[in-house]
Scaffold this active site. Structure first.
Site, PDB file in Angstrom:
ATOM      1  N   SER A 137      31.017  90.551 -11.004  1.00  7.74           N
ATOM      2  CA  SER A 137      30.380  89.449 -11.734  1.00  7.74           C
ATOM      3  C   SER A 137      31.322  88.297 -12.062  1.00  7.74           C
ATOM      4  CB  SER A 137      29.752  89.975 -13.029  1.00  7.74           C
ATOM      5  OG  SER A 137      28.706  90.884 -12.731  1.00  7.74           O
TER       6      SER A 137
ATOM      7  N   GLU B 116      88.857 104.161   1.250  1.00  8.02           N
ATOM      8  CA  GLU B 116      88.533 104.024   2.662  1.00  8.02           C
ATOM      9  C   GLU B 116      89.746 103.908   3.581  1.00  8.02           C
ATOM     10  OE1 GLU B 116      85.128 103.613   4.333  1.00  8.02           O
ATOM     11  OE2 GLU B 116      85.128 105.006   2.646  1.00  8.02           O
TER      12      GLU B 116
END
Length: 892
Positions: A437, A171
């Site tokens: 159920s 960088e």
């Protein structure tokens, strides 16, 4: 010597043909001699003849005097030419200097102009990094990081040397030498852009990027770039290079939602940044110019190329050797191994959503210790994925969820879906589906509390109720059956009859008390599980069946601590207390065990453990569930589709298979234990003192409040208590030592029976409730089950036992047998329990003395509710075999 100028040599008289030959000198025999004089100008050539005087051996005329030259006009000498190249360079340098001068003035003006728009430098400060939530499993292993950044901050010195080196080389190679702005870098980028006729790369230094990330917006404008440079210089003046680089690494975005080097390392490689390899560090550094285009998850080929460039840059700048760079490179033909977010990410999302409720707004990094068992979590994930992959295409479903918890509500595993990478929607917590159920046990429990028993008979046949006609899923009807059979075989008609009889609101009250928190509407169809709930609450509502009747609150967080170790939250053992009376609990466990022995859940198995459970299938099989429990754990499984389309599933097939496989693994190494039946023994319950003279609640003359005493719920006998004046803690007399001990110690295994409300441990009463002096019960009770000292459920609205008509004499229920106690008329609140038989004693007159004495008595028999049928004894095995013949392998 004389000079003779020819007329032809005069100015203006030169012949076009050229110069006339010079005359020969006159002399003796020696011949002629002469010389040509140099030219004095372009138009004035002349020659000089050298005549020598006559010697003695020859005579001649004396020389004539020289002729005077004719005057004429002389031509001016030509000027020498000046070099054109030197003049151009001097002009260029001059105008360059002028341009630079004005450019410098303009630049200073721009800097001053945009710098003036910044706040005073006295107010500049590094903003706090967004807090990180570090979520750990029960064994301390990292589940995930949550928050805006996705990872915690790490210091420069915690990282391997090649991590910051990779970033600098990729960088900002002159980072360690420039002052925040890199002039050489600017010139280099400008040349590249001219040569490429377009933008090639950015010219911002690491310091400038930090300034932009911390203080400015990402707008690409002249003003923003100028302010960025000003702030970069300020950063360099106030922070060291290491500090600035540390800020950069912890706040730069790496793609895939990862901000900071730690988040990136965890997101892409599943390791801490402290443990990154050289190749991994280089790949992360290569991501930075364009995270969305270079990240290894989305574009692995580009990531490999970026890694190669980063390693070469590191070798170029001397951070590593070329050999090390070559060794760290990934072969382009190889696959980049990146971390895949697993099912634990569903847990992390759930934990993150709870943080505000637990500790409020998070202002700094925190560490969350959870209850998740890492092995169970991975087992659950694998089993759900495998079964969905193998059975889904055949049965038309694509999703599944699982929740597993200890019987006290401690969540051990949660799978919110098949693939978190594909869908982050949590089907265990967020999704609400019809339970089918699996909701029926709450209907049956309401019936048991009304007085029904598992042996009570009911008619399995179609009927119509206000236009509603429930039908069995199989389309078959068995006629007269017991309630045990009705629940085991999931008969819809029986559940519907019970819900109508006990009222839908009673069913909702039971479900809410057991742990269902979703809003429910009191309609008869609630009996068939038509109202939506989530899997987490449904699973936790089965926990009281497994733990002896105590309500639970699902809990996944053990503690929350700040980074400095300060404890912000610590889980407690407090809970709703008892929600099921022991006799009701025994009946429910009996029926739910039958459901997995011979009913719809008979395909489930846990390798020798006693267990109970219930299957559930919603309409058109859009949802299929199985909820089951042992004395150690409760687990719920759901399968279906996100778009709610129909399947060919049922709760008894694939859901039961997933449940069985997971529970078998989860119980490995545990000692087999039966499901507890529940008991009141040892529990203290606050009871109003009855005045024997009036039969009414005794009032304390000092306070004007009803007098309260504590009784042992198992025996009904008063327990001597006192309050510690120093701590205000309730103390009870230990008969073995004659000393007062904290009441909490005596009740450690069993919470107070009064449930559904916040109970004051000192009084045993609902916090904030007012006591009605006439009834001795809390006023304006809002819900939950209240049980008196005898185990009788109290109606909060009337203060009377449930089912008793207001104004009718109260009838206490024996907590041991569940039968009513004999009503007494001598003002004593209740009959004592015969310690040998466990039955209530009756008061009779001793004919010898004429005094009333307590003697063992036979319990009164409960009558079944009207309209349902008389309980009859039938041989269970024969009935179950008959039901098998009727329903075959039908599942629901």
């Amino acid at each position: 010597m004389d000079f003779r100028i020819s007329a032809d040599d005069r100015v203006g008289n030169q012949k076009a043909g050229g110069s006339k030959p010079q005359p020969k000198a006159r002399g003796g025999k020696g011949g002629d001699s002469g010389r040509v004089e140099p030219t004095l100008g372009q138009s004035m050539p002349f020659s000089v003849a050298d005549e020598r005087p006559a010697g003695g051996n020859g005579g001649g005329k004396p020389p004539k005097p020289p002729r005077q030259p004719r005057r004429g006009k002389a031509q001016p000498a030509a000027k020498k030419k000046r070099s054109r190249t030197g003049g151009f360079l001097m002009g260029l340098l001059w105008w360059g200097f002028v341009a630079c001068l004005w450019g410098g003035i303009a630049a200073i003006g721009i800097v001053v102009y945009y710098g003036a728009q910044l706040p005073s430098s006295d107010t500049w400060a590094i903003p706090e990094r967004p807090p990180n939530i570090r979520i750990l499993a029960a064994d301390g292993s990292l589940i995930s990081n949550r928050g805006q950044t996705g990872g915690e901050a790490v210091t420069y010195r915690e990282l391997p040397y090649y991590v910051p080196a990779a970033i600098i080389a990729s960088e900002d190679r002159r980072y360690m030498s420039h002052f925040g702005v890199d002039p050489l870098g600017l010139v280099s980028v400008a040349i590249e852009m001219v040569q490429a006729r377009g933008v090639t790369r950015g010219a911002s230094t690491i310091t400038q990027q930090v300034a932009k990330n911390l203080f400015l917006t990402p707008d690409q404008t002249l003003g923003r770039k100028v302010q960025e440079a000003i702030l970069a210089v300020w950063l360099e003046q106030n922070y060291t290079k290491e500090e600035i680089l540390e800020l950069y690494m912890n706040r730069v975005y790496f793609g895939a939602g990862a901000t900071g080097i730690e988040a990136a390392a965890q997101t892409y490689f599943g390791v801490s940044a402290r443990n990154l390899s050289l190749g991994q560090a280089a790949m992360l550094a290569g991501i930075l110019p364009a995270p969305s285009a270079y990240n290894p998850k989305s574009y692995p080929e580009r990531a490999i190329e970026r890694q190669r460039l980063s390693l070469n840059a590191m070798a170029r700048d001397g951070y590593i050797t070329p050999e090390e760079a070559e060794a760290a490179q990934i072969d382009p033909n190889q696959t980049v191994r990146t971390r895949v977010a697993g099912s634990e990410s569903y847990v992390a999302d759930w934990v993150e959503s709870l943080m505000t409720a637990y500790i409020g707004e998070i202002e700094s990094d925190v560490v969350v210790q959870t209850t998740i068992d890492w092995k169970m979590q991975k087992d659950a994930e694998f089993i759900v994925k495998e079964l969905v992959a193998s059975e889904g295409p055949k049965r038309g479903f694509s999703q599944g969820a699982l929740v597993a918890m200890d019987v006290d509500g401690t969540v051990r595993a949660m799978v919110g879906g098949v693939d978190y990478q594909t869908s982050q929607y949590n089907r265990a917590v967020t999704a609400k589906r019809q339970p089918g159920s699996t909701f029926k046990p709450f209907v049956y429990m309401a019936a048991m509390e009304k007085g029904y028993t598992p042996e009570t008979l009911a008619e399995d046949a179609q009927f119509d109720y206000n236009g509603w006609s429930p039908r069995n899923a199989s389309g078959k009807y068995a006629g007269t059956v017991t309630l045990r059979q009705g629940l085991a075989y999931s008969l819809n008609t029986i559940a519907a009859r019970l819900a109508i009889d006990v009222t839908p609101q009673a069913v909702i009250d039971v479900a809410t008390r057991m742990g269902i928190s979703s809003p429910l509407t009191p309609v008869p169809s609630i009996a068939l599980g038509t109202q939506e709930v989530n899997l987490l609450e449904l699973t936790s509502a089965y926990a009281p069946f497994a733990n002896g009747g105590m309500g639970v609150i699902p809990n996944v967080i053990t503690s929350i601590t700040a980074k400095d170790g300060e404890v912000l939250y610590q889980a407690s053992d407090a809970g709703p207390g008892r929600v099921v009376a022991p006799n009701i609990l025994a009946e429910m466990n009996d029926m739910l065990e039958t459901a997995v022995e011979v009913g719809t859940g008979r395909s489930a198995n846990v390798g020798g453990w006693e267990f109970g459970g219930k299957t559930g299938t919603s309409q058109n099989a859009r949802d299929a569930l199985f909820i089951g429990y042992t004395s150690a754990m409760v687990t719920g499984v759901w399968l279906g589709n996100d778009d709610d389309t129909k399947t060919t599933l049922s709760g008894g097939n694939v859901p039961a298979a997933i449940w069985s496989q997971f529970m078998t693994k989860a119980h490995a190494g545990k000692s087999i234990a039966p499901i507890p039946g529940g008991s009141y023994d040892g529990q203290l319950v606050a009871q109003q003192v009855i005045d024997p003279a009036t039969g009414q609640v005794a009032i304390d003359p000092a306070t004007g409040q009803p007098m309260t005493q504590y009784v042992n719920a198992g025996t009904g006998q008063p327990v001597q208590t006192t309050t510690d004046p120093t701590t205000g803690q309730l103390m009870q007399l230990d008969p073995a030592t004659g000393q007062y001990v904290p009441a909490a110690a005596a009740q450690a295994a069993n919470q107070p029976i009064q449930t559904g409300q916040m109970v004051d441990p000192a009084t045993g009463m609902v916090v904030g409730a007012q006591i009605d002096p006439a009834t001795g019960m809390p006023v304006n009770n809002t819900g939950g089950m209240l049980v008196d000292a005898n185990g009788t459920q109290i109606d909060p609205a009337t203060g009377m036992p449930v089912g008793q008509v207001v104004g009718a004499p109260a009838q206490a229920i024996d907590p041991v047998t569940g039968y009513p106690l004999q009503q007494q008329t001598n003002g004593i609140a209740q009959a004592p329990i015969d310690p040998e038989t466990g039955q209530p004693m009756v008061l009779v007159v001793d004919p010898a003395t004429g005094q009333q004495v307590w003697v063992p008595g036979a319990p009164a028999q409960m009558q079944p509710p009207a309209g349902v049928g008389q309980p009859v004894y039938q041989e269970p095995q024969r009935q179950r075999t008959l039901m098998d013949l009727i329903f075959g392998s039908g599942e629901n």
